[in-house]
Design a protein around this motif. Structure first.
Motif, PDB file in Angstrom:
ATOM      1  N   ARG A 114       6.069  22.621 -49.539  1.00 29.62           N
ATOM      2  CA  ARG A 114       5.955  21.037 -50.263  1.00 29.62           C
ATOM      3  C   ARG A 114       6.144  21.854 -51.999  1.00 29.62           C
ATOM      4  O   ARG A 114       6.187  21.124 -53.130  1.00 29.62           O
ATOM      5  CB  ARG A 114       4.389  21.619 -50.321  1.00 29.62           C
ATOM      6  N   VAL A 134      -3.553  10.256 -48.019  1.00 27.21           N
ATOM      7  CA  VAL A 134      -2.906  10.935 -49.057  1.00 27.21           C
ATOM      8  C   VAL A 134      -1.374  11.187 -49.971  1.00 27.21           C
ATOM      9  O   VAL A 134      -0.553  11.277 -48.689  1.00 27.21           O
ATOM     10  CB  VAL A 134      -3.180  12.595 -48.858  1.00 27.21           C
ATOM     11  N   ARG A 136       0.584  12.361 -51.867  1.00 25.71           N
ATOM     12  CA  ARG A 136       0.478  13.488 -53.179  1.00 25.71           C
ATOM     13  C   ARG A 136       1.046  13.587 -54.125  1.00 25.71           C
ATOM     14  O   ARG A 136       1.474  13.802 -54.947  1.00 25.71           O
ATOM     15  CB  ARG A 136       1.436  14.829 -51.995  1.00 25.71           C
ATOM     16  N   ALA A 139      -1.032  11.615 -56.084  1.00 20.93           N
ATOM     17  CA  ALA A 139      -2.613  12.377 -55.908  1.00 20.93           C
ATOM     18  C   ALA A 139      -4.012  11.517 -55.822  1.00 20.93           C
ATOM     19  O   ALA A 139      -5.225  11.428 -56.945  1.00 20.93           O
ATOM     20  CB  ALA A 139      -2.706  13.305 -57.216  1.00 20.93           C
ATOM     21  N   VAL A 141      -6.018   9.086 -52.883  1.00 27.31           N
ATOM     22  CA  VAL A 141      -6.398   9.371 -51.611  1.00 27.31           C
ATOM     23  C   VAL A 141      -7.429   7.804 -50.938  1.00 27.31           C
ATOM     24  O   VAL A 141      -8.312   7.220 -52.009  1.00 27.31           O
ATOM     25  CB  VAL A 141      -8.013  10.661 -51.409  1.00 27.31           C
ATOM     26  N   TYR A 155      -9.860  17.317 -54.657  1.00 29.44           N
ATOM     27  CA  TYR A 155      -8.106  16.442 -53.975  1.00 29.44           C
ATOM     28  C   TYR A 155      -7.495  17.413 -53.889  1.00 29.44           C
ATOM     29  O   TYR A 155      -6.377  17.549 -52.869  1.00 29.44           O
ATOM     30  CB  TYR A 155      -7.503  15.805 -55.200  1.00 29.44           C
ATOM     31  N   ASP A 156      -7.133  19.039 -54.881  1.00 28.64           N
ATOM     32  CA  ASP A 156      -6.425  19.886 -54.389  1.00 28.64           C
ATOM     33  C   ASP A 156      -6.247  20.086 -52.843  1.00 28.64           C
ATOM     34  O   ASP A 156      -6.323  20.563 -52.247  1.00 28.64           O
ATOM     35  CB  ASP A 156      -6.246  20.880 -55.417  1.00 28.64           C
ATOM     36  N   ALA A 159      -5.947  18.173 -49.899  1.00 26.40           N
ATOM     37  CA  ALA A 159      -4.525  18.424 -50.218  1.00 26.40           C
ATOM     38  C   ALA A 159      -4.550  19.882 -49.048  1.00 26.40           C
ATOM     39  O   ALA A 159      -3.356  19.958 -48.315  1.00 26.40           O
ATOM     40  CB  ALA A 159      -3.301  18.320 -51.025  1.00 26.40           C
ATOM     41  N   THR A 162      -5.413  19.694 -45.228  1.00 27.11           N
ATOM     42  CA  THR A 162      -4.953  18.658 -44.812  1.00 27.11           C
ATOM     43  C   THR A 162      -3.128  19.376 -44.291  1.00 27.11           C
ATOM     44  O   THR A 162      -2.291  18.439 -43.604  1.00 27.11           O
ATOM     45  CB  THR A 162      -4.715  17.386 -44.977  1.00 27.11           C
ATOM     46  N   GLU A 163      -2.892  19.987 -45.197  1.00 30.48           N
ATOM     47  CA  GLU A 163      -1.655  20.764 -44.622  1.00 30.48           C
ATOM     48  C   GLU A 163      -1.139  21.199 -43.160  1.00 30.48           C
ATOM     49  O   GLU A 163      -0.113  20.806 -42.584  1.00 30.48           O
ATOM     50  CB  GLU A 163      -1.071  22.156 -45.170  1.00 30.48           C
TER      51      GLU A 163
END
Length: 233
Positions: A114, A134, A136, A139, A141, A155-156, A159, A162-163
């Motif tokens: 990513r 999400v 990306r 950015a 949700v 958020y980070d 993210a 949820t990878e």
């Protein structure tokens, strides 16, 4: 997705190969640095052990990086901070210390890809179950279609977790990925952000704390679908 696995330990390599193939990866396995440098086939990412029989993996890492921008993830039993720093300085995109789980490696692969591969301009939000998306690219949700106000680090963190839903991530891995590899502050801030995500996304995800290790994010049982909408139950 094709992975070049450079690993001379056969049990480790076979375990990784089986695990990666279960998740749809194609794996080309070589056991020496020379074979890795001679490999001319297609490849999306390299998993590189440092303890190779013919040469130091750090030299292989350096040589591969000089050839181009192919993502390199070092996998090694060397947990010494000096080796980690040197590996990253020589061009590795990430460093995973043995022992590790296949899900952790897959999460690292996806995170590196990513970062290194631009997201297609027409790519839509990633869906996690029937309730959570999400985006990306923007950015943002959304929960049940309504945007959720998250602080930047919330958020980070979401993210990152949820990878690879279900993968156990150590506190150190999370801090390095979400905050900074040079973060020297207290990790209590991680607990605060996890608590905020649990509160704001209750019912769509759970974030399990594994004492002494880290955290594992799971998608709600009533909507087990991956980011592409495929049933994974």
């Amino acid at each position: 997705m094709r992975v070049l696995l450079v690993e001379d330990d056969e049990p480790v390599a076979e375990s990784l190969r089986r695990g990666l193939k279960r998740y749809g990866f194609e794996v080309e396995w070589v056991t020496t640095g020379a074979a890795a440098l001679a490999y001319a086939g297609p490849c999306d990412v390299v998993l590189l052990d440092l303890g190779l029989p013919d040469t130091d993996g750090l030299d292989v890492c350096k040589a591969l990086r000089l050839r181009g921008d192919l993502p390199i993830i070092v996998i090694s039993a060397r947990s010494d901070e000096t080796d980690r720093v040197v590996g990253l300085e020589l061009g590795a995109d990430d460093y995973v210390s043995k022992p590790f789980g296949v899900r952790e490696v897959i999460a690292r692969i996806r995170a590196v890809l990513r970062r290194t591969q631009p997201r297609p301009p027409d790519a839509g939000p990633d869906r996690y179950g029937s309730r959570l998306t999400v985006d990306r690219k923007a950015a943002r949700v959304r929960l049940d279609g309504a945007e959720v106000a998250l602080a930047p680090k919330e958020y980070d963190l979401l993210a990152f977790l949820t990878e690879e839903p279900g993968a156990l991530m150590s506190r150190e891995q999370i801090m390095e990925a979400v905050w900074d590899a040079n973060w020297f502050g207290p990790t209590k801030t991680l607990d605060v952000h996890v608590a905020a995500l649990r509160r704001k996304l209750a019912g769509a995800i759970t974030i399990e704390a594994v004492r002494g290790v880290g955290f594992r994010l799971e998608i709600a049982e009533d909507a087990h679908r991956d980011a592409h909408g495929a049933d994974t139950s």
